[in-house]
Design a protein around this motif. Structure first.
Motif, PDB file in Angstrom:
ATOM      1  N   TYR A  66      30.406 101.715  73.831  1.00  0.00           N
ATOM      2  CA  TYR A  66      30.943 102.474  74.959  1.00  0.00           C
ATOM      3  C   TYR A  66      29.905 102.656  76.062  1.00  0.00           C
ATOM      4  CZ  TYR A  66      34.853 105.222  76.714  1.00  0.00           C
ATOM      5  OH  TYR A  66      35.939 105.665  77.421  1.00  0.00           O
ATOM      6  N   ILE A  67      28.645 102.801  75.663  1.00  0.00           N
ATOM      7  CA  ILE A  67      27.590 102.874  76.671  1.00  0.00           C
ATOM      8  C   ILE A  67      27.599 101.605  77.519  1.00  0.00           C
ATOM      9  CG2 ILE A  67      25.084 102.793  76.989  1.00  0.00           C
ATOM     10  CD1 ILE A  67      24.833 104.751  74.665  1.00  0.00           C
ATOM     11  N   MET A  68      27.654 100.448  76.839  1.00  0.00           N
ATOM     12  CA  MET A  68      27.651  99.181  77.575  1.00  0.00           C
ATOM     13  C   MET A  68      28.964  98.955  78.321  1.00  0.00           C
ATOM     14  SD  MET A  68      24.633  98.384  77.132  1.00  0.00           S
ATOM     15  CE  MET A  68      24.816  97.013  78.294  1.00  0.00           C
ATOM     16  N   ASN A  69      30.063  99.495  77.796  1.00  0.00           N
ATOM     17  CA  ASN A  69      31.352  99.345  78.462  1.00  0.00           C
ATOM     18  C   ASN A  69      31.301  99.890  79.877  1.00  0.00           C
ATOM     19  OD1 ASN A  69      34.263 100.976  78.855  1.00  0.00           O
ATOM     20  ND2 ASN A  69      34.450  98.850  78.208  1.00  0.00           N
ATOM     21  N   TYR A  70      30.812 101.102  80.016  1.00  0.00           N
ATOM     22  CA  TYR A  70      30.791 101.703  81.347  1.00  0.00           C
ATOM     23  C   TYR A  70      29.594 101.248  82.171  1.00  0.00           C
ATOM     24  CZ  TYR A  70      34.878 104.565  81.963  1.00  0.00           C
ATOM     25  OH  TYR A  70      36.161 104.966  82.204  1.00  0.00           O
ATOM     26  N   ILE A  71      28.502 100.893  81.521  1.00  0.00           N
ATOM     27  CA  ILE A  71      27.391 100.319  82.277  1.00  0.00           C
ATOM     28  C   ILE A  71      27.845  99.029  82.948  1.00  0.00           C
ATOM     29  CG2 ILE A  71      25.194  99.099  81.997  1.00  0.00           C
ATOM     30  CD1 ILE A  71      24.291 101.262  80.111  1.00  0.00           C
ATOM     31  N   ASP A  72      28.561  98.185  82.193  1.00  0.00           N
ATOM     32  CA  ASP A  72      29.060  96.934  82.767  1.00  0.00           C
ATOM     33  C   ASP A  72      30.090  97.199  83.863  1.00  0.00           C
ATOM     34  OD1 ASP A  72      27.488  95.450  81.074  1.00  0.00           O
ATOM     35  OD2 ASP A  72      29.056  95.107  79.594  1.00  0.00           O
ATOM     36  N   ARG A  73      30.981  98.172  83.598  1.00  0.00           N
ATOM     37  CA  ARG A  73      32.046  98.436  84.569  1.00  0.00           C
ATOM     38  C   ARG A  73      31.498  99.012  85.865  1.00  0.00           C
ATOM     39  NH1 ARG A  73      37.145 102.002  82.762  1.00  0.00           N
ATOM     40  NH2 ARG A  73      37.012 100.500  81.047  1.00  0.00           N
ATOM     41  N   LEU A  74      30.493  99.882  85.759  1.00  0.00           N
ATOM     42  CA  LEU A  74      29.962 100.559  86.936  1.00  0.00           C
ATOM     43  C   LEU A  74      28.757  99.855  87.547  1.00  0.00           C
ATOM     44  CD1 LEU A  74      30.229 104.288  85.782  1.00  0.00           C
ATOM     45  CD2 LEU A  74      31.864 102.931  87.100  1.00  0.00           C
ATOM     46  N   ALA A  75      28.403  98.693  87.000  1.00  0.00           N
ATOM     47  CA  ALA A  75      27.276  97.944  87.570  1.00  0.00           C
ATOM     48  C   ALA A  75      27.533  97.595  89.034  1.00  0.00           C
ATOM     49  CB  ALA A  75      27.039  96.669  86.753  1.00  0.00           C
ATOM     50  N   VAL A  76      28.802  97.417  89.392  1.00  0.00           N
ATOM     51  CA  VAL A  76      29.144  97.098  90.776  1.00  0.00           C
ATOM     52  C   VAL A  76      28.720  98.232  91.703  1.00  0.00           C
ATOM     53  CG1 VAL A  76      31.059  96.698  92.364  1.00  0.00           C
ATOM     54  CG2 VAL A  76      31.027  95.547  90.170  1.00  0.00           C
ATOM     55  N   THR A  77      28.887  99.478  91.251  1.00  0.00           N
ATOM     56  CA  THR A  77      28.560 100.613  92.127  1.00  0.00           C
ATOM     57  C   THR A  77      27.052 100.751  92.316  1.00  0.00           C
ATOM     58  OG1 THR A  77      28.492 102.229  90.313  1.00  0.00           O
ATOM     59  CG2 THR A  77      30.621 101.821  91.328  1.00  0.00           C
ATOM     60  N   LEU A 140      28.687  86.633  84.173  1.00  0.00           N
ATOM     61  CA  LEU A 140      29.138  85.686  85.198  1.00  0.00           C
ATOM     62  C   LEU A 140      29.284  86.335  86.568  1.00  0.00           C
ATOM     63  CD1 LEU A 140      31.809  83.667  83.160  1.00  0.00           C
ATOM     64  CD2 LEU A 140      29.507  82.934  83.830  1.00  0.00           C
ATOM     65  N   THR A 141      29.464  87.675  86.578  1.00  0.00           N
ATOM     66  CA  THR A 141      29.542  88.370  87.869  1.00  0.00           C
ATOM     67  C   THR A 141      28.257  88.157  88.664  1.00  0.00           C
ATOM     68  OG1 THR A 141      30.937  90.051  86.815  1.00  0.00           O
ATOM     69  CG2 THR A 141      30.018  90.593  88.971  1.00  0.00           C
ATOM     70  N   GLY A 142      27.143  87.994  87.955  1.00  0.00           N
ATOM     71  CA  GLY A 142      25.862  87.806  88.624  1.00  0.00           C
ATOM     72  C   GLY A 142      25.712  86.473  89.337  1.00  0.00           C
ATOM     73  N   VAL A 143      26.580  85.516  89.043  1.00  0.00           N
ATOM     74  CA  VAL A 143      26.463  84.205  89.707  1.00  0.00           C
ATOM     75  C   VAL A 143      27.495  84.035  90.817  1.00  0.00           C
ATOM     76  CG1 VAL A 143      25.555  83.168  87.597  1.00  0.00           C
ATOM     77  CG2 VAL A 143      28.000  83.008  88.078  1.00  0.00           C
ATOM     78  N   THR A 144      28.329  85.049  91.040  1.00  0.00           N
ATOM     79  CA  THR A 144      29.342  84.929  92.086  1.00  0.00           C
ATOM     80  C   THR A 144      28.685  84.874  93.462  1.00  0.00           C
ATOM     81  OG1 THR A 144      29.602  87.337  92.118  1.00  0.00           O
ATOM     82  CG2 THR A 144      31.123  86.084  90.754  1.00  0.00           C
ATOM     83  N   SER A 146      30.901  84.819  96.434  1.00  0.00           N
ATOM     84  CA  SER A 146      31.911  85.114  97.447  1.00  0.00           C
ATOM     85  C   SER A 146      32.808  86.252  96.984  1.00  0.00           C
ATOM     86  CB  SER A 146      32.779  83.876  97.711  1.00  0.00           C
ATOM     87  OG  SER A 146      33.534  83.552  96.540  1.00  0.00           O
ATOM     88  N   TYR A 147      33.615  86.729  97.920  1.00  0.00           N
ATOM     89  CA  TYR A 147      34.585  87.782  97.605  1.00  0.00           C
ATOM     90  C   TYR A 147      35.567  87.310  96.543  1.00  0.00           C
ATOM     91  CZ  TYR A 147      38.621  90.865  98.399  1.00  0.00           C
ATOM     92  OH  TYR A 147      39.684  91.726  98.246  1.00  0.00           O
ATOM     93  N   GLY A 148      36.037  86.077  96.662  1.00  0.00           N
ATOM     94  CA  GLY A 148      36.982  85.537  95.684  1.00  0.00           C
ATOM     95  C   GLY A 148      36.382  85.432  94.300  1.00  0.00           C
ATOM     96  N   GLY A 149      35.098  85.071  94.214  1.00  0.00           N
ATOM     97  CA  GLY A 149      34.451  84.916  92.913  1.00  0.00           C
ATOM     98  C   GLY A 149      34.313  86.230  92.173  1.00  0.00           C
ATOM     99  N   ILE A 150      33.836  87.261  92.885  1.00  0.00           N
ATOM    100  CA  ILE A 150      33.659  88.554  92.208  1.00  0.00           C
ATOM    101  C   ILE A 150      35.008  89.188  91.911  1.00  0.00           C
ATOM    102  CG2 ILE A 150      33.488  89.986  94.291  1.00  0.00           C
ATOM    103  CD1 ILE A 150      31.247  91.545  92.813  1.00  0.00           C
ATOM    104  N   LEU A 151      36.008  88.902  92.738  1.00  0.00           N
ATOM    105  CA  LEU A 151      37.358  89.406  92.488  1.00  0.00           C
ATOM    106  C   LEU A 151      37.904  88.822  91.189  1.00  0.00           C
ATOM    107  CD1 LEU A 151      38.982  91.363  94.287  1.00  0.00           C
ATOM    108  CD2 LEU A 151      40.293  89.387  95.094  1.00  0.00           C
ATOM    109  N   ALA A 152      37.665  87.526  90.985  1.00  0.00           N
ATOM    110  CA  ALA A 152      38.161  86.858  89.775  1.00  0.00           C
ATOM    111  C   ALA A 152      37.516  87.431  88.511  1.00  0.00           C
ATOM    112  CB  ALA A 152      37.893  85.353  89.862  1.00  0.00           C
ATOM    113  N   THR A 153      36.197  87.628  88.546  1.00  0.00           N
ATOM    114  CA  THR A 153      35.531  88.166  87.349  1.00  0.00           C
ATOM    115  C   THR A 153      35.970  89.592  87.072  1.00  0.00           C
ATOM    116  OG1 THR A 153      33.602  88.865  88.662  1.00  0.00           O
ATOM    117  CG2 THR A 153      33.502  86.697  87.619  1.00  0.00           C
ATOM    118  N   ARG A 154      36.196  90.363  88.129  1.00  0.00           N
ATOM    119  CA  ARG A 154      36.588  91.763  87.935  1.00  0.00           C
ATOM    120  C   ARG A 154      38.003  91.886  87.358  1.00  0.00           C
ATOM    121  NH1 ARG A 154      33.424  96.053  87.646  1.00  0.00           N
ATOM    122  NH2 ARG A 154      34.907  97.375  88.753  1.00  0.00           N
TER     123      ARG A 154
END
Length: 516
Positions: A66-77, A140-144, A146-154
């Motif tokens: 669960y720690i990693m779940n939200y760390i991964d989810r909130l990494a964008v912020t 894989l989010t780290g290799v995006t 463009s907007y389309g790339g990060i949208l797809a991974t999310r």
């Protein structure tokens, strides 16, 4: 107060030829030693040993996940603070879409995911595989580019993530009794709260030290490192987590039988589906129960009111400090919230009370919003963030309460947990758009929307409390009502597991009530 099942499975009691779905696996050989009698010191020590074995293996594993779940989810912020928007050329609207798009897949996928979890026999493999999958997508989010790339991974990451929280709550409900579930669920949820603290500390270290390493921006390293850690944990999850009490490989047959007997004693029926209780039937039973929809709406309002979690680093950055200090300031409120969460759940287990242990913490969030709306003083606003973080203590009780109100059959319980959490997360989806950048740095409009949402959640929670009290009064007035929808097959299985007569098992079944 104790918990009983609803009348959704009414009519099953007339099916004398119903066979337990996993009866062949559960049948105890005649040569096996009987369980110690309930209430004896031998039984107490046997149960305590079983629970300790579960706690030492299961709880650390799910907390790490669960720690990693939200760390991964909130990494964008947190990546936003170090150039993610600029590198990918995102507008404010596009950034909000990137945040919210995860919930487009995450919310609806929870219902079929929990139905699958109820149907399969190896939840350890199912949950572990999904952890590995979202770790890979996070990497894989780290290799995006463009907007389309990060949208797809999310949008893709929401599918494996949906299996974890509602799935783990359901798995815990297959092992722990009502007097144990709230505290264990709170420990699990403490992983989320701690992730908000340590996730920011990890991010601060990566973002301040990895910029330009191997020619890669620091925000990309954030996804690479955190995603790799998640995958490592996911592979280990496959052998660390238990399956169900009937088939967990690292428990003896006597321990498995005891685990089943404990849950049978807890609700007066064996915690097993009959041959007729398919995942689809469980879903249909769930959809016909009006309390499910009130719980779902309450959870939606609650999570809209608590949606500031996705913007917490942004809120601390408005206090006037640099990026590293702002990220460090994120940690203390969430550490306090994690401690309070466990204490609150421990007390809820001791008292059996649910409403105030859930809703009372929302009122603290409302006070925090009022403080932030009333003053620009830095210290006062930081104190308000402690109150806001503690609001998640109430959310930790929501699915526990759901499990207490809808304990049988498991197929229905699994579907309801998926429905309530899936629909509830629409609040997070809406919340992605209520904390707009143009409303900063004060975010007054955002706080007003959140405050109103928590007031609505409180009203709905109170309605549920009164509804359940009314149902319990009906059971008190009419003993026969306590047997409404009774499934004789599950009661017979409870009697067999405990080694008592059917009449004794029926008497126990009459005494159970809903928790409120």
């Amino acid at each position: 107060m104790t918990s009983t099942h609803t009348s959704s499975d009414k009519g099953d009691s007339d099916k004398g030829d119903i066979v337990m779905e996993e009866h062949a696996k559960m049948t105890t050989p005649s040569t096996e030693e009987d369980l110690p009698a309930e209430g004896t010191s031998e039984r107490f020590h046997a149960e305590r040993k079983l629970v300790r074995k579960l706690d030492t293996r299961v709880m650390p594993t799910i907390i790490l996940i669960y720690i990693m779940n939200y760390i991964d989810r909130l990494a964008v912020t947190t990546a936003r603070l170090k150039g993610l928007e600029q590198d990918l050329g995102l507008s404010d609207l596009q950034y909000n879409v990137v945040l919210s798009i995860l919930y487009v897949s995450y919310c609806p996928a929870q219902i079929p995911s929990n139905m699958v979890l109820n149907w399969i026999t190896r939840p350890s493999l199912y949950i572990g595989s999904n952890v590995v999958a979202w770790g890979l997508l996070s990497t894989l989010t780290g290799v995006t580019k463009s907007y389309g790339g990060i949208l797809a991974t999310r949008i893709l990451i929401g599918i494996p993530e949906c299996a974890f929280y509602p799935g783990t709550i359901y798995l815990l409900s297959r092992w722990y009794t009502k007097k144990e579930l709230a505290f264990r669920s709170a420990i699990l949820y403490g992983g989320l709260l701690v992730s908000n603290a340590f996730g920011s500390l990890i991010a601060a270290g990566i973002l301040s030290n990895m910029e330009g390493t191997l020619g890669i921006h620091a925000w990309r390293w954030l996804f690479f490192i955190e995603g790799a850690i998640t995958m490592f944990i996911g592979f280990n999850t496959m052998w660390l987590l238990p399956d169900y009490p009937v088939n967990t490989r690292w428990m003896s047959s006597q321990e498995r039988r005891l685990a089943q007997a404990r849950l049978a004693d807890d609700a007066g029926e064996a915690d097993q589906d009959t041959i007729g209780d398919s995942p689809l039937k469980g879903l249909l039973m769930a959809m016909k129960d009006p309390k499910v929809w009130v719980f779902s709406l309450m959870n939606t309002a609650q999570l809209l009111g608590l949606s500031f979690v996705n913007f917490f680093p942004t809120l601390t950055s408005t206090l006037g400090f640099n990026t590293t200090v702002s990220l460090l300031l994120v940690a203390p409120p969430w550490i306090l919230a994690a401690i309070v969460c466990c204490v609150n759940a421990w007390h809820a287990d001791r008292t059996g009370e649910r409403f105030f242990h859930q809703s009372g913490w929302w009122w603290g969030v409302c006070i925090g919003f009022i403080i932030s709306l009333a003053t620009k003083n830095t210290a006062a606003r930081y104190v308000s963030m402690f109150l806001m973080a503690c609001g998640y203590v109430g959310f930790a009780m929501t699915l526990v309460w759901v499990s207490n109100v809808f304990p049988r059959p498991p197929a229905k319980r699994a579907a309801i947990i998926g429905i309530v959490n899936g629909i509830g997360n629409l609040g997070n989806l809406m919340g992605s758009y209520t904390w707009k950048a143009e409303w900063g740095p004060d975010y007054h409009q955002s706080m007003i929307i959140s405050l109103v949402s928590l007031v609505l959640a409180t009203v709905l929670s109170f309605v549920l409390r009164q509804w359940i009290i009314r149902d319990n009064k009906k059971l008190d007035e009419d003993e026969k009502a306590a047997l409404t929808g009774l499934n004789h097959t599950r009661v017979e299985e409870a009697a067999r597991l405990e080694g008592i007569t059917l009449e004794q098992a029926m008497q126990r079944r009459r005494g159970f009530r809903y928790l409120y």
